[in-house]
Enzyme design. Structure first.
Site, PDB file in Angstrom:
ATOM      1  N   GLU A 132       0.840  -1.196   0.000  1.00  0.00           N
ATOM      2  CA  GLU A 132       0.000   0.000   0.000  1.00  0.00           C
ATOM      3  C   GLU A 132       0.876   1.247   0.000  1.00  0.00           C
ATOM      4  OE1 GLU A 132      -3.163  -0.256  -0.379  1.00  0.00           O
ATOM      5  OE2 GLU A 132      -3.297  -2.425  -0.065  1.00  0.00           O
ATOM      6  N   TYR A 235      -6.851   3.988 -21.283  1.00  0.00           N
ATOM      7  CA  TYR A 235      -7.305   3.575 -19.955  1.00  0.00           C
ATOM      8  C   TYR A 235      -6.767   4.572 -18.931  1.00  0.00           C
ATOM      9  CZ  TYR A 235      -8.058   0.958 -15.677  1.00  0.00           C
ATOM     10  OH  TYR A 235      -8.468   0.587 -14.432  1.00  0.00           O
ATOM     11  N   TYR A 246       5.151   4.365  -6.625  1.00  0.00           N
ATOM     12  CA  TYR A 246       3.847   3.722  -6.424  1.00  0.00           C
ATOM     13  C   TYR A 246       3.125   3.640  -7.761  1.00  0.00           C
ATOM     14  CZ  TYR A 246      -0.598   2.466  -4.259  1.00  0.00           C
ATOM     15  OH  TYR A 246      -1.758   1.812  -3.896  1.00  0.00           O
TER      16      TYR A 246
END
Length: 352
Positions: A132, A235, A246
């Site tokens: 995360e 997209y 990240y």
């Protein structure tokens, strides 16, 4: 762009043997080598372990990733990565024998588990694992001075586990799926205050975006995800927060693997280019306004569009979504990992 980018490299270790002219001399030399290898193996030694157990590096997975049990039967590291001598276990009864113990921050953060009060021997190493972003990793200060190594998507982690990478695979043909739509987005957790949500709302004023996922009550089955996205030219690979390195499956799987050009929102363009070629994606920061981005997408000609797929002549997408494979990386990296290291401030490191 460098190839491999330091991603998990599952390679079998190779060894060489010295050939002697005389058989008796060879036997003597092999005996000496065996004794030397036994001596060199001492860094793995744990007084509580038997001689047979010392042949493998034992990695104890303290918490199942996100609470989902893994199948660790057999020898997964040898099967998946051709890594021998790497024992993965979830059995906490083997804690005293483990060389490495991995703690998943998701479980720590949600108070689903707690590390033991102390280590059974000085040689045991504790690994802090998180996929995360810092924005979704709370209570970091609670673990200051606890962990020896980090295992995250950050390239400066002790054990680097990216969501994906491009691997060398030359091809004479570039396969581009047939397109019937312009822009798509799959989103499960939509919060109107997020930067990606604000950008989406502004973009939607100028261009139609087909939205899928639980947040829009149009979920896609796992087998439907890539075929659906592949029908769109672009997209929206928008990350839930912006942090160095990240770059998640939104780029690797939902965009590149599906065959849709990613429009990315995340770390700066230069950071993305440490993972993929600069002409393989569109960064929202390249435009002075959202309208300029929309106009660029709407007026794209076919020749310009096809150039976004030139990377396929040299590379293929490799996803890293197997948790056993990720844990096997610990054994792959173990010989080169720093000894005596402790993270006195996880928060300072992770937010840097």
């Amino acid at each position: 762009m460098s190839k491999g980018m330091g991603a998990p490299a599952c390679t079998m270790a190779s060894y060489s043997m010295i050939t002697m002219k005389k058989f008796a001399g060879a036997m003597f030399l092999l005996g000496a080598v065996f004794l030397n290898l036994t001596f060199l193996a001492q860094p793995f030694h744990n007084p509580s372990r038997t001689q047979a157990q010392n042949r493998s590096l034992m990695v104890l997975i303290w918490d199942w990733p996100y609470g989902h049990a893994l199948n660790l039967t057999g020898d997964p590291c040898a099967t998946l990565c051709s890594i021998k001598g790497c024992q993965l276990t979830w059995n906490r009864n083997l804690y005293n024998q483990a060389d490495v113990v991995v703690f998943h921050h998701w479980a720590l953060q949600h108070r689903r588990s707690r590390p033991p009060a102390s280590k059974p021997h000085p040689g045991q190493k504790w690994v802090w694992l998180s996929l995360e972003s810092p924005s979704h990793s709370n209570d970091l200060a609670r673990w200051d001075g606890v962990f020896n190594w980090t295992m995250t998507f950050r390239r400066d982690s002790d054990i680097f586990i990216p969501y994906g990478e491009l691997v060398a695979q030359p091809s004479d043909e570039v396969d581009i799926p047939e397109k019937s739509g312009l822009v798509s987005w799959v989103i499960s957790h939509y919060h109107h205050t997020q930067q990606r949500a604000q950008l989406f709302r502004n973009l939607s004023k100028y261009i139609k975006v087909d939205v899928y996922g639980r947040a829009n009550k149009k979920p896609l089955c796992p087998a439907c995800l890539l075929p659906t996205i592949s029908k769109y030219k672009f997209y929206l690979a928008f990350e839930n927060s912006v942090h160095r390195d990240y770059i998640t499956e939104k780029l690797w799987r939902n965009s590149l693997l599906a065959g849709s050009v990613p429009v990315v929102m995340g770390p700066p363009r230069a950071n993305y280019q440490q993972f993929i070629p600069g002409d393989a994606f569109i960064h929202v920061d390249d435009f002075g306004s959202v309208k300029e981005l929309a106009d660029f997408l709407l007026t794209m000609n076919e020749s310009r569009y096809q150039r976004f797929f030139e990377w396929k002549r040299s590379f293929a997408v490799k996803l890293y979504d197997s948790w056993p494979e990720r844990f096997c990386t610990i054994c792959q990296c173990f010989p080169s990992l720093p000894q005596g290291k402790v993270y006195h401030s996880l928060e300072k490191w992770f937010w840097s």
